[in-house]
Write a protein that holds these residues in place. Structure first.
Motif, PDB file in Angstrom:
ATOM      1  N   GLY A 183       0.794  -1.218   0.000  1.00  0.00           N
ATOM      2  CA  GLY A 183       0.000   0.000   0.000  1.00  0.00           C
ATOM      3  C   GLY A 183       0.827   1.269   0.000  1.00  0.00           C
ATOM      4  O   GLY A 183       2.055   1.251   0.134  1.00  0.00           O
ATOM      5  N   ALA A 184       0.114   2.376  -0.162  1.00  0.00           N
ATOM      6  CA  ALA A 184       0.711   3.712  -0.156  1.00  0.00           C
ATOM      7  C   ALA A 184       0.147   4.500   1.019  1.00  0.00           C
ATOM      8  O   ALA A 184      -1.035   4.369   1.359  1.00  0.00           O
ATOM      9  CB  ALA A 184       0.406   4.431  -1.468  1.00  0.00           C
ATOM     10  N   PHE A 185       0.990   5.343   1.603  1.00  0.00           N
ATOM     11  CA  PHE A 185       0.592   6.071   2.809  1.00  0.00           C
ATOM     12  C   PHE A 185       1.123   7.495   2.757  1.00  0.00           C
ATOM     13  O   PHE A 185       2.207   7.755   2.227  1.00  0.00           O
ATOM     14  CB  PHE A 185       1.141   5.368   4.057  1.00  0.00           C
ATOM     15  CG  PHE A 185       0.603   3.975   4.250  1.00  0.00           C
ATOM     16  CD1 PHE A 185      -0.502   3.749   5.058  1.00  0.00           C
ATOM     17  CD2 PHE A 185       1.188   2.900   3.599  1.00  0.00           C
ATOM     18  CE1 PHE A 185      -1.009   2.469   5.219  1.00  0.00           C
ATOM     19  CE2 PHE A 185       0.687   1.606   3.753  1.00  0.00           C
ATOM     20  CZ  PHE A 185      -0.413   1.398   4.569  1.00  0.00           C
ATOM     21  N   LEU A 186       0.358   8.403   3.335  1.00  0.00           N
ATOM     22  CA  LEU A 186       0.791   9.780   3.520  1.00  0.00           C
ATOM     23  C   LEU A 186       0.716  10.084   5.005  1.00  0.00           C
ATOM     24  O   LEU A 186      -0.375  10.065   5.592  1.00  0.00           O
ATOM     25  CB  LEU A 186      -0.085  10.748   2.721  1.00  0.00           C
ATOM     26  CG  LEU A 186       0.215  12.235   2.932  1.00  0.00           C
ATOM     27  CD1 LEU A 186       1.629  12.580   2.473  1.00  0.00           C
ATOM     28  CD2 LEU A 186      -0.807  13.109   2.213  1.00  0.00           C
ATOM     29  N   ASP A 187       1.871  10.318   5.602  1.00  0.00           N
ATOM     30  CA  ASP A 187       1.941  10.577   7.041  1.00  0.00           C
ATOM     31  C   ASP A 187       1.184   9.510   7.832  1.00  0.00           C
ATOM     32  O   ASP A 187       0.467   9.806   8.798  1.00  0.00           O
ATOM     33  CB  ASP A 187       1.410  11.967   7.357  1.00  0.00           C
ATOM     34  CG  ASP A 187       2.238  13.073   6.696  1.00  0.00           C
ATOM     35  OD1 ASP A 187       3.460  12.880   6.549  1.00  0.00           O
ATOM     36  OD2 ASP A 187       1.666  14.109   6.321  1.00  0.00           O
ATOM     37  N   GLY A 188       1.331   8.254   7.397  1.00  0.00           N
ATOM     38  CA  GLY A 188       0.740   7.125   8.107  1.00  0.00           C
ATOM     39  C   GLY A 188      -0.678   6.783   7.720  1.00  0.00           C
ATOM     40  O   GLY A 188      -1.199   5.742   8.144  1.00  0.00           O
ATOM     41  N   GLU A 189      -1.349   7.618   6.912  1.00  0.00           N
ATOM     42  CA  GLU A 189      -2.725   7.368   6.498  1.00  0.00           C
ATOM     43  C   GLU A 189      -2.743   6.720   5.117  1.00  0.00           C
ATOM     44  O   GLU A 189      -2.083   7.197   4.190  1.00  0.00           O
ATOM     45  CB  GLU A 189      -3.527   8.671   6.467  1.00  0.00           C
ATOM     46  CG  GLU A 189      -3.694   9.335   7.824  1.00  0.00           C
ATOM     47  CD  GLU A 189      -4.564   8.517   8.765  1.00  0.00           C
ATOM     48  OE1 GLU A 189      -5.517   7.874   8.281  1.00  0.00           O
ATOM     49  OE2 GLU A 189      -4.283   8.532   9.991  1.00  0.00           O
ATOM     50  N   ARG A 190      -3.512   5.635   4.972  1.00  0.00           N
ATOM     51  CA  ARG A 190      -3.575   4.906   3.718  1.00  0.00           C
ATOM     52  C   ARG A 190      -4.107   5.785   2.591  1.00  0.00           C
ATOM     53  O   ARG A 190      -5.078   6.522   2.771  1.00  0.00           O
ATOM     54  CB  ARG A 190      -4.480   3.665   3.880  1.00  0.00           C
ATOM     55  CG  ARG A 190      -4.533   2.735   2.666  1.00  0.00           C
ATOM     56  CD  ARG A 190      -3.259   1.943   2.552  1.00  0.00           C
ATOM     57  NE  ARG A 190      -3.276   1.017   1.440  1.00  0.00           N
ATOM     58  CZ  ARG A 190      -3.458  -0.301   1.569  1.00  0.00           C
ATOM     59  NH1 ARG A 190      -3.662  -0.825   2.769  1.00  0.00           N
ATOM     60  NH2 ARG A 190      -3.412  -1.089   0.520  1.00  0.00           N
ATOM     61  N   LEU A 191      -3.483   5.709   1.431  1.00  0.00           N
ATOM     62  CA  LEU A 191      -3.914   6.449   0.262  1.00  0.00           C
ATOM     63  C   LEU A 191      -4.712   5.533  -0.668  1.00  0.00           C
ATOM     64  O   LEU A 191      -4.276   4.426  -0.990  1.00  0.00           O
ATOM     65  CB  LEU A 191      -2.717   7.007  -0.509  1.00  0.00           C
ATOM     66  CG  LEU A 191      -1.892   8.103   0.179  1.00  0.00           C
ATOM     67  CD1 LEU A 191      -0.685   8.468  -0.666  1.00  0.00           C
ATOM     68  CD2 LEU A 191      -2.751   9.329   0.441  1.00  0.00           C
ATOM     69  N   ILE A 192      -5.867   5.999  -1.101  1.00  0.00           N
ATOM     70  CA  ILE A 192      -6.697   5.294  -2.074  1.00  0.00           C
ATOM     71  C   ILE A 192      -7.026   6.298  -3.175  1.00  0.00           C
ATOM     72  O   ILE A 192      -7.708   7.304  -2.931  1.00  0.00           O
ATOM     73  CB  ILE A 192      -8.005   4.759  -1.451  1.00  0.00           C
ATOM     74  CG1 ILE A 192      -7.689   3.845  -0.253  1.00  0.00           C
ATOM     75  CG2 ILE A 192      -8.826   4.036  -2.510  1.00  0.00           C
ATOM     76  CD1 ILE A 192      -6.971   2.563  -0.618  1.00  0.00           C
ATOM     77  N   SER A 193      -6.570   6.025  -4.378  1.00  0.00           N
ATOM     78  CA  SER A 193      -6.723   7.007  -5.452  1.00  0.00           C
ATOM     79  C   SER A 193      -8.166   7.129  -5.935  1.00  0.00           C
ATOM     80  O   SER A 193      -8.609   8.209  -6.326  1.00  0.00           O
ATOM     81  CB  SER A 193      -5.817   6.653  -6.624  1.00  0.00           C
ATOM     82  OG  SER A 193      -6.088   5.343  -7.091  1.00  0.00           O
ATOM     83  N   GLY A 194      -8.927   6.035  -5.924  1.00  0.00           N
ATOM     84  CA  GLY A 194     -10.321   6.081  -6.328  1.00  0.00           C
ATOM     85  C   GLY A 194     -10.496   6.348  -7.809  1.00  0.00           C
ATOM     86  O   GLY A 194      -9.555   6.284  -8.598  1.00  0.00           O
ATOM     87  N   ALA A 195     -11.732   6.655  -8.201  1.00  0.00           N
ATOM     88  CA  ALA A 195     -12.066   6.917  -9.597  1.00  0.00           C
ATOM     89  C   ALA A 195     -12.569   8.353  -9.738  1.00  0.00           C
ATOM     90  O   ALA A 195     -13.080   8.938  -8.781  1.00  0.00           O
ATOM     91  CB  ALA A 195     -13.145   5.947 -10.075  1.00  0.00           C
ATOM     92  N   PRO A 196     -12.427   8.946 -10.925  1.00  0.00           N
ATOM     93  CA  PRO A 196     -12.927  10.310 -11.124  1.00  0.00           C
ATOM     94  C   PRO A 196     -14.437  10.389 -10.945  1.00  0.00           C
ATOM     95  O   PRO A 196     -15.152   9.412 -11.159  1.00  0.00           O
ATOM     96  CB  PRO A 196     -12.539  10.617 -12.577  1.00  0.00           C
ATOM     97  CG  PRO A 196     -11.475   9.643 -12.918  1.00  0.00           C
ATOM     98  CD  PRO A 196     -11.764   8.412 -12.116  1.00  0.00           C
TER      99      PRO A 196
END
Length: 281
Positions: free
Chosen positions: A151-164
């Motif tokens: 996974g990807a994280f920003l300052d410990g919070e999971r990143l979910i790119s989602g859909a437009p």
């Protein structure tokens, strides 16, 4: 420090935080003291007036080269400034040894202008496979990380790119005109169409972060220097996005890609953007 017979995966499990700390320390020691404090003699041109390098770039890369090499003996570092000095060092990206791909100040123009939209980029790869990445925006104190499969994280919070959002124009950051040849401009013309809102990019690393956060739908870039893309490509992948070249293949950090290429927050968007780019060539 990696132990004998320790795998890269085991190294990352034990030392990802140490890498993040090295990135923070490099920025604290060499970048931030010069932010909005650059003297004229600390800024130089490389290939032209839009291709800048500063003492912060050179010294932060030197710091990271030493720190990352000590953390992972047997690894090599491919940094933007080292490659500028000796282009042959870029070949290590295709080699067998673990390679740290480093952009000490991504968004040098923003940095020189006193804008906080710059970052330090570090990625770890081996045999062309991206394994981990760190994107640090020191003026904003934001750290984004990704480890392949975790996974990807920003300052410990999971990143979910989602859909437009359905029906909304796609927001796409493209290669900045100042860094784009006439031929590359023609290749990007396919994006100037109904339903798309292209704009010039800022720091590539921060544009990738915006895609991973779902704040930007896609990027479309016409160059393939590994230090600009490696960290962001993995960050987008691990947030749920994808990337495609004009031939429909994933972007290869080792090069020889059909350009321009796109990275997008979901596969459908990537395919749409790639199709528009193909029409512009």
């Amino acid at each position: 420090m990696i132990r004998t017979n320790e795998t890269i995966e085991e190294f990352l499990a034990q030392h990802s935080a140490d890498v993040a700390e090295a990135v923070r320390r490099a920025a604290a020691a060499e970048v931030m003291p010069r932010f909005r404090q650059l003297a004229e003699h600390e800024v130089d041109q490389k290939s032209g007036p839009h291709d800048l390098v500063t003492d912060a770039d050179r010294l932060a890369e030197k710091y990271l080269t030493e720190a990352l090499g000590a953390l992972l003996p047997g690894s090599v570092v491919v940094g933007e400034e080292a490659v500028h000095a000796d282009p042959a060092t870029y070949e290590a990206v295709c080699g067998d040894a673990p390679v740290w791909i480093v952009d000490p100040v991504d968004g040098t123009r923003q940095f020189v202008n006193g804008d906080d939209g710059f970052c330090t980029l570090v990625a770890l790869a081996q045999r062309g496979v991206l394994l981990a990445s760190w994107t640090y925006a020191p003026a904003r104190d934001q750290l984004a990380t990704a480890i392949r499969g975790q996974g990807a994280f920003l300052d410990g919070e999971r990143l979910i790119s989602g859909a437009p959002e359905p029906g909304r124009d796609l927001e796409i950051a493209t290669s900045h005109p100042d860094y784009t040849t006439d031929e590359q401009k023609r290749a990007l013309l396919g994006l100037w169409t109904d339903g798309v809102a292209p704009r010039p990019c800022g720091s590539a690393g921060l544009e990738y972060l915006a895609v991973a956060r779902g704040e930007l739908d896609a990027i479309a870039f016409s160059w393939e220097a590994a230090w600009d893309h490696a960290a962001g490509i993995l960050l987008v992948e691990e947030a749920g996005g994808t990337h495609l070249t004009l031939t429909g293949e994933p972007f290869r950090v080792t090069g020889d890609n059909a350009l321009p290429f796109t990275a997008a927050r979901d596969e459908a968007t990537a395919r749409r953007v790639a199709g528009l780019l193909s029409g512009g060539v």
